[in-house]
Design a protein around this motif. Structure first.
Motif, PDB file in Angstrom:
ATOM      1  N   ASP A 143       5.272   3.477   2.187  1.00 59.07           N
ATOM      2  CA  ASP A 143       4.886   2.200   1.604  1.00 59.07           C
ATOM      3  C   ASP A 143       4.769   1.197   2.748  1.00 59.07           C
ATOM      4  OD1 ASP A 143       5.258   3.448  -0.814  1.00 59.07           O
ATOM      5  OD2 ASP A 143       6.783   2.071  -1.542  1.00 59.07           O
ATOM      6  N   VAL A 144       3.639   0.516   2.801  1.00 54.18           N
ATOM      7  CA  VAL A 144       3.439  -0.489   3.837  1.00 54.18           C
ATOM      8  C   VAL A 144       3.264  -1.833   3.151  1.00 54.18           C
ATOM      9  CG1 VAL A 144       2.072  -1.156   5.847  1.00 54.18           C
ATOM     10  CG2 VAL A 144       2.266   1.253   5.233  1.00 54.18           C
ATOM     11  N   ILE A 148       0.853  -1.184   0.000  1.00 50.68           N
ATOM     12  CA  ILE A 148       0.000   0.000   0.000  1.00 50.68           C
ATOM     13  C   ILE A 148       0.890   1.235   0.000  1.00 50.68           C
ATOM     14  CG2 ILE A 148      -1.764   1.324   1.232  1.00 50.68           C
ATOM     15  CD1 ILE A 148      -2.784  -1.318   2.405  1.00 50.68           C
ATOM     16  N   LYS A 149       0.723   2.065  -1.032  1.00 48.96           N
ATOM     17  CA  LYS A 149       1.483   3.308  -1.156  1.00 48.96           C
ATOM     18  C   LYS A 149       0.557   4.470  -0.805  1.00 48.96           C
ATOM     19  CE  LYS A 149       4.726   1.735  -4.639  1.00 48.96           C
ATOM     20  NZ  LYS A 149       5.520   2.193  -5.771  1.00 48.96           N
ATOM     21  N   ALA A 150       0.838   5.073   0.337  1.00 52.45           N
ATOM     22  CA  ALA A 150       0.034   6.201   0.806  1.00 52.45           C
ATOM     23  C   ALA A 150       0.973   7.365   1.057  1.00 52.45           C
ATOM     24  CB  ALA A 150      -0.718   5.825   2.076  1.00 52.45           C
ATOM     25  N   VAL A 208     -10.113   0.164   7.056  1.00 47.56           N
ATOM     26  CA  VAL A 208      -9.739   0.576   8.406  1.00 47.56           C
ATOM     27  C   VAL A 208      -8.783   1.774   8.373  1.00 47.56           C
ATOM     28  CG1 VAL A 208      -8.499  -0.147  10.489  1.00 47.56           C
ATOM     29  CG2 VAL A 208     -10.090  -1.717   9.374  1.00 47.56           C
ATOM     30  N   GLN A 209      -7.781   1.714   7.496  1.00 44.61           N
ATOM     31  CA  GLN A 209      -6.702   2.701   7.515  1.00 44.61           C
ATOM     32  C   GLN A 209      -6.955   3.928   6.648  1.00 44.61           C
ATOM     33  OE1 GLN A 209      -3.179   0.469   6.523  1.00 44.61           O
ATOM     34  NE2 GLN A 209      -3.553  -1.007   8.147  1.00 44.61           N
ATOM     35  N   TYR A 210      -7.707   3.779   5.562  1.00 42.79           N
ATOM     36  CA  TYR A 210      -7.911   4.879   4.599  1.00 42.79           C
ATOM     37  C   TYR A 210      -9.380   4.932   4.169  1.00 42.79           C
ATOM     38  CZ  TYR A 210      -2.939   3.819   4.385  1.00 42.79           C
ATOM     39  OH  TYR A 210      -1.638   3.537   4.724  1.00 42.79           O
TER      40      TYR A 210
END
Length: 128
Positions: A29-30, A23-25, A58-60
């Motif tokens: 990067d996670v 996941i690139k936010a 949950v996160q975004y």
């Protein structure tokens, strides 16, 4: 916009399977790697998208999501919103339900070469 890369790997078909998610936010990067049990490779690819959507919910929760996968069958099924395969139908329905929580959800096919990080994580997931 959040970019999400997903991939799956199975040892056998069906076989022990793992999924990888990147996941690139923004600048972060996670990476995630999960074992998911015994599935066909195609089923595992759907599960990778589902798990990534659950994480993003949950996160975004308010973000626009742009998913990338090297699974043409997943992209075609989601884009057409249709499958004849009874094994894929509940997976498609779950993707529809989860993606409906976001303002926009895109999914696009990319070559394996552009999905190497998610591929590595999926292979790691098999061995967890």
């Amino acid at each position: 916009m959040i970019e999400v890369y997903t991939d799956a790997a199975s040892k056998g078909n069906p076989g022990k399977s793992g999924i990888g998610i990147v996941i690139k936010a923004g600048k972060a990067d996670v990476e995630y790697s999960f074992p998911i049990g015994t599935y066909s490779n195609h089923e595992a690819e759907f599960h990778a998208v589902i798990k990534a959507l659950e994480l993003c919910k949950v996160q975004y929760p308010k973000e626009i999501l742009s998913f990338r996968t090297d699974s043409k069958i997943v992209v075609d099924t989601v884009e057409k919103n249709y499958t004849k395969n009874n094994n894929f139908l509940p997976l498609l329905e779950r993707i529809q339900e989860l993606s409906g929580h976001f303002p926009l959800f895109f999914i696009k096919w990319i070559p394996e070469k552009q999905n190497q990080r998610a591929d590595r994580l999926a292979k790691e997931g098999i061995h967890k």
